[in-house]
Structure formats: C-alpha cells, structure tokens
Design a protein around this motif. Structure first.
Motif, PDB file in Angstrom:
ATOM      1  N   SER A 156      37.774  38.827   8.119  1.00  0.00           N
ATOM      2  CA  SER A 156      37.912  38.993   9.602  1.00  0.00           C
ATOM      3  C   SER A 156      36.659  39.645  10.145  1.00  0.00           C
ATOM      4  N   ALA A 157      36.489  39.449  11.570  1.00  0.00           N
ATOM      5  CA  ALA A 157      35.630  40.216  12.077  1.00  0.00           C
ATOM      6  C   ALA A 157      35.482  41.530  12.199  1.00  0.00           C
ATOM      7  N   GLU A 158      36.664  42.183  12.272  1.00  0.00           N
ATOM      8  CA  GLU A 158      36.983  43.535  12.110  1.00  0.00           C
ATOM      9  C   GLU A 158      36.618  44.207  10.989  1.00  0.00           C
ATOM     10  N   ARG A 159      36.957  43.486   9.956  1.00  0.00           N
ATOM     11  CA  ARG A 159      36.847  43.975   8.255  1.00  0.00           C
ATOM     12  C   ARG A 159      35.092  44.051   8.251  1.00  0.00           C
ATOM     13  N   ASN A 160      34.589  43.076   8.606  1.00  0.00           N
ATOM     14  CA  ASN A 160      33.163  42.663   8.462  1.00  0.00           C
ATOM     15  C   ASN A 160      32.394  43.808   9.387  1.00  0.00           C
ATOM     16  N   LEU A 161      32.863  44.045  10.267  1.00  0.00           N
ATOM     17  CA  LEU A 161      32.044  45.254  11.307  1.00  0.00           C
ATOM     18  C   LEU A 161      32.395  46.532  10.400  1.00  0.00           C
ATOM     19  N   LEU A 162      33.530  46.781  10.187  1.00  0.00           N
ATOM     20  CA  LEU A 162      33.749  48.251   9.567  1.00  0.00           C
ATOM     21  C   LEU A 162      32.984  48.294   8.197  1.00  0.00           C
ATOM     22  N   GLU A 163      32.766  47.263   7.458  1.00  0.00           N
ATOM     23  CA  GLU A 163      32.560  47.264   5.928  1.00  0.00           C
ATOM     24  C   GLU A 163      30.777  47.429   6.065  1.00  0.00           C
ATOM     25  N   ASN A 164      30.333  46.693   7.362  1.00  0.00           N
ATOM     26  CA  ASN A 164      28.987  46.863   7.827  1.00  0.00           C
ATOM     27  C   ASN A 164      28.483  48.439   7.909  1.00  0.00           C
ATOM     28  N   ILE A 165      29.314  48.949   9.032  1.00  0.00           N
ATOM     29  CA  ILE A 165      29.201  50.228   9.464  1.00  0.00           C
ATOM     30  C   ILE A 165      29.305  51.378   8.371  1.00  0.00           C
ATOM     31  N   TYR A 166      30.442  51.099   7.731  1.00  0.00           N
ATOM     32  CA  TYR A 166      30.916  52.298   6.706  1.00  0.00           C
ATOM     33  C   TYR A 166      30.354  51.999   5.237  1.00  0.00           C
ATOM     34  N   HIS A 167      29.907  51.212   5.038  1.00  0.00           N
ATOM     35  CA  HIS A 167      29.385  50.744   3.504  1.00  0.00           C
ATOM     36  C   HIS A 167      28.203  50.602   3.776  1.00  0.00           C
ATOM     37  N   GLY A 168      27.599  49.491   4.709  1.00  0.00           N
ATOM     38  CA  GLY A 168      26.193  49.054   4.775  1.00  0.00           C
ATOM     39  C   GLY A 168      25.327  50.037   5.286  1.00  0.00           C
ATOM     40  N   HIS A 169      25.746  50.954   6.187  1.00  0.00           N
ATOM     41  CA  HIS A 169      24.964  51.726   7.159  1.00  0.00           C
ATOM     42  C   HIS A 169      25.320  53.382   6.530  1.00  0.00           C
ATOM     43  N   ALA A 170      25.777  53.299   5.272  1.00  0.00           N
ATOM     44  CA  ALA A 170      25.839  54.841   4.833  1.00  0.00           C
ATOM     45  C   ALA A 170      25.241  55.227   3.637  1.00  0.00           C
ATOM     46  N   GLU A 171      25.135  56.453   3.327  1.00  0.00           N
ATOM     47  CA  GLU A 171      24.196  56.941   2.057  1.00  0.00           C
ATOM     48  C   GLU A 171      25.306  57.874   1.545  1.00  0.00           C
ATOM     49  N   GLU A 172      25.694  58.060   0.078  1.00  0.00           N
ATOM     50  CA  GLU A 172      26.266  59.262  -0.334  1.00  0.00           C
ATOM     51  C   GLU A 172      25.162  60.272  -0.745  1.00  0.00           C
ATOM     52  N   THR A 173      25.481  61.481  -0.561  1.00  0.00           N
ATOM     53  CA  THR A 173      24.543  62.670  -0.738  1.00  0.00           C
ATOM     54  C   THR A 173      25.399  63.987  -1.122  1.00  0.00           C
ATOM     55  N   GLU A 174      24.548  64.828  -1.222  1.00  0.00           N
ATOM     56  CA  GLU A 174      25.025  66.413  -1.535  1.00  0.00           C
ATOM     57  C   GLU A 174      24.514  67.433  -0.833  1.00  0.00           C
ATOM     58  N   ILE A 175      25.292  68.603  -0.766  1.00  0.00           N
ATOM     59  CA  ILE A 175      24.551  69.782  -0.277  1.00  0.00           C
ATOM     60  C   ILE A 175      24.120  70.562  -1.387  1.00  0.00           C
ATOM     61  N   ASP A 176      22.801  71.024  -1.377  1.00  0.00           N
ATOM     62  CA  ASP A 176      22.203  71.633  -2.376  1.00  0.00           C
ATOM     63  C   ASP A 176      22.807  73.070  -2.421  1.00  0.00           C
ATOM     64  N   GLY A 177      22.260  73.644  -3.472  1.00  0.00           N
ATOM     65  CA  GLY A 177      22.798  74.993  -3.796  1.00  0.00           C
ATOM     66  C   GLY A 177      22.637  76.089  -2.844  1.00  0.00           C
ATOM     67  N   ASP A 178      21.649  75.913  -1.673  1.00  0.00           N
ATOM     68  CA  ASP A 178      21.228  76.960  -0.682  1.00  0.00           C
ATOM     69  C   ASP A 178      22.098  76.278   0.533  1.00  0.00           C
ATOM     70  N   GLY A 179      22.933  75.444   0.338  1.00  0.00           N
ATOM     71  CA  GLY A 179      23.694  75.202   1.577  1.00  0.00           C
ATOM     72  C   GLY A 179      22.969  74.146   2.598  1.00  0.00           C
ATOM     73  N   ARG A 180      21.829  73.412   2.215  1.00  0.00           N
ATOM     74  CA  ARG A 180      21.333  72.313   2.876  1.00  0.00           C
ATOM     75  C   ARG A 180      21.506  71.206   2.527  1.00  0.00           C
ATOM     76  N   LEU A 181      21.165  70.420   3.280  1.00  0.00           N
ATOM     77  CA  LEU A 181      21.421  68.782   3.527  1.00  0.00           C
ATOM     78  C   LEU A 181      20.203  68.152   3.719  1.00  0.00           C
ATOM     79  N   VAL A 182      19.457  67.383   2.885  1.00  0.00           N
ATOM     80  CA  VAL A 182      18.321  66.623   3.036  1.00  0.00           C
ATOM     81  C   VAL A 182      18.611  65.354   3.913  1.00  0.00           C
ATOM     82  N   LEU A 183      18.264  65.236   5.065  1.00  0.00           N
ATOM     83  CA  LEU A 183      18.254  64.010   5.763  1.00  0.00           C
ATOM     84  C   LEU A 183      17.281  63.380   5.709  1.00  0.00           C
TER      85      LEU A 183
END
Length: 156
Positions: free
Chosen positions: A66-93
């Motif tokens: 569906s167009a709706e599923r394709n749009l959401l997959e594109n945004i929330y899977h294709g335009h996303a990156e998993e990351t972590e907060i470092d030990g000093d409470g910082r996030l690398v962008l």
C-alpha cells in the motif's frame, strides 16, 4: 554542539532512553533511533527503542504494497539510523544529518510524546511561528487543553 557533532542529551531525556531500551542496564549505552524523515523535515526525531518497536509493529500490520505502508517504511526504516548515547551523555549526529537540518553550533530539543525532536534554533523559531498561526483564537484565560477532543472525564 562540539566540532565532532556531539550534542549533550539532557539528563531527564537520557533516563527515558535508558528505561525504554529493553537491552539497557547500568554501564551500557542506551540505544535509540534517529529518524531524519523526508526532504522537507527541518528536524531530527529521536525515538526510544520501545517507540520504534511500536511503530514497526504498526507498519507491519498495514497492507503490503500500500502507498501508506511504503511511505512509512521509507520514512521510519529508510530514513533512520540506530545509534547510542555515549558514556558522557552525548549523541553523535552525523554530518549529513546536521547539514540536512542546518545545525551548526547549538541544538534545540523539544519533547514530542514518545520521542525527542532536535532542531536548529532558527528553524524551531520559524516552526513555532507557523504553529501559532494554526492555533484558534482563545478567550483570555482559556485553557489550551480544551482543544483535546477526548480524555479523562471529570466525575461529578
């Protein structure tokens, strides 16, 4: 934001990312997902792992192709990156994400329910002016919560 693209995540938000990461335990780095969205997004949206799991379940329940599923997959899977907060409470962008939203030397954080939005301060001021135009005129002293269409009812 420092020269390496690190931003400090306020402590109250770090606690939320920790508590909503099922694999987190003291001494580990909390995981999160940065969604950078479509071309017109002027912010980054940081989701807890639990929030992303909920979004993934919702997308998986949609009709395949569906167009709706394709749009959401594109945004929330294709335009996303998993990351972590470092030990000093910082996030690398990453640089490409900083450039996308015009982030240079400082960042503005705003809570958005189960996520946190990161804005370049100038972009957020522009967005806030745009949102103010959408707000209906209130009588002096009116409660903005009156905009809610449903919620807890007072017992009388």
């Amino acid at each position: 934001m420092d020269a390496k693209g690190r931003v400090s995540i306020p402590a109250k938000f770090r606690r939320v990312f920790e508590s909503c990461d099922p694999d987190w335990e003291p001494g580990k780095r909390p995981q999160l997902v940065i969604v950078f969205g479509t071309r017109d997004w002027k912010y980054l949206q940081l989701f807890t792992m639990e929030a992303m799991d909920e979004i993934d379940r919702g997308i998986s329940a949609m009709k395949r192709g569906s167009a709706e599923r394709n749009l959401l997959e594109n945004i929330y899977h294709g335009h996303a990156e998993e990351t972590e907060i470092d030990g000093d409470g910082r996030l690398v962008l990453p640089q490409k994400l900083r450039e996308k939203i015009g982030l240079t030397d400082s960042a503005f954080f705003i809570s958005a329910g189960d996520s946190l939005k990161v804005w370049a301060p100038d972009n957020y001021e522009e967005e806030e002016r745009r949102l103010e135009e959408l707000v209906p005129d209130f009588e002096p002293g009116a409660d903005p919560l009156s905009l809610l269409t449903s919620g807890p009812q007072e017992e009388g």
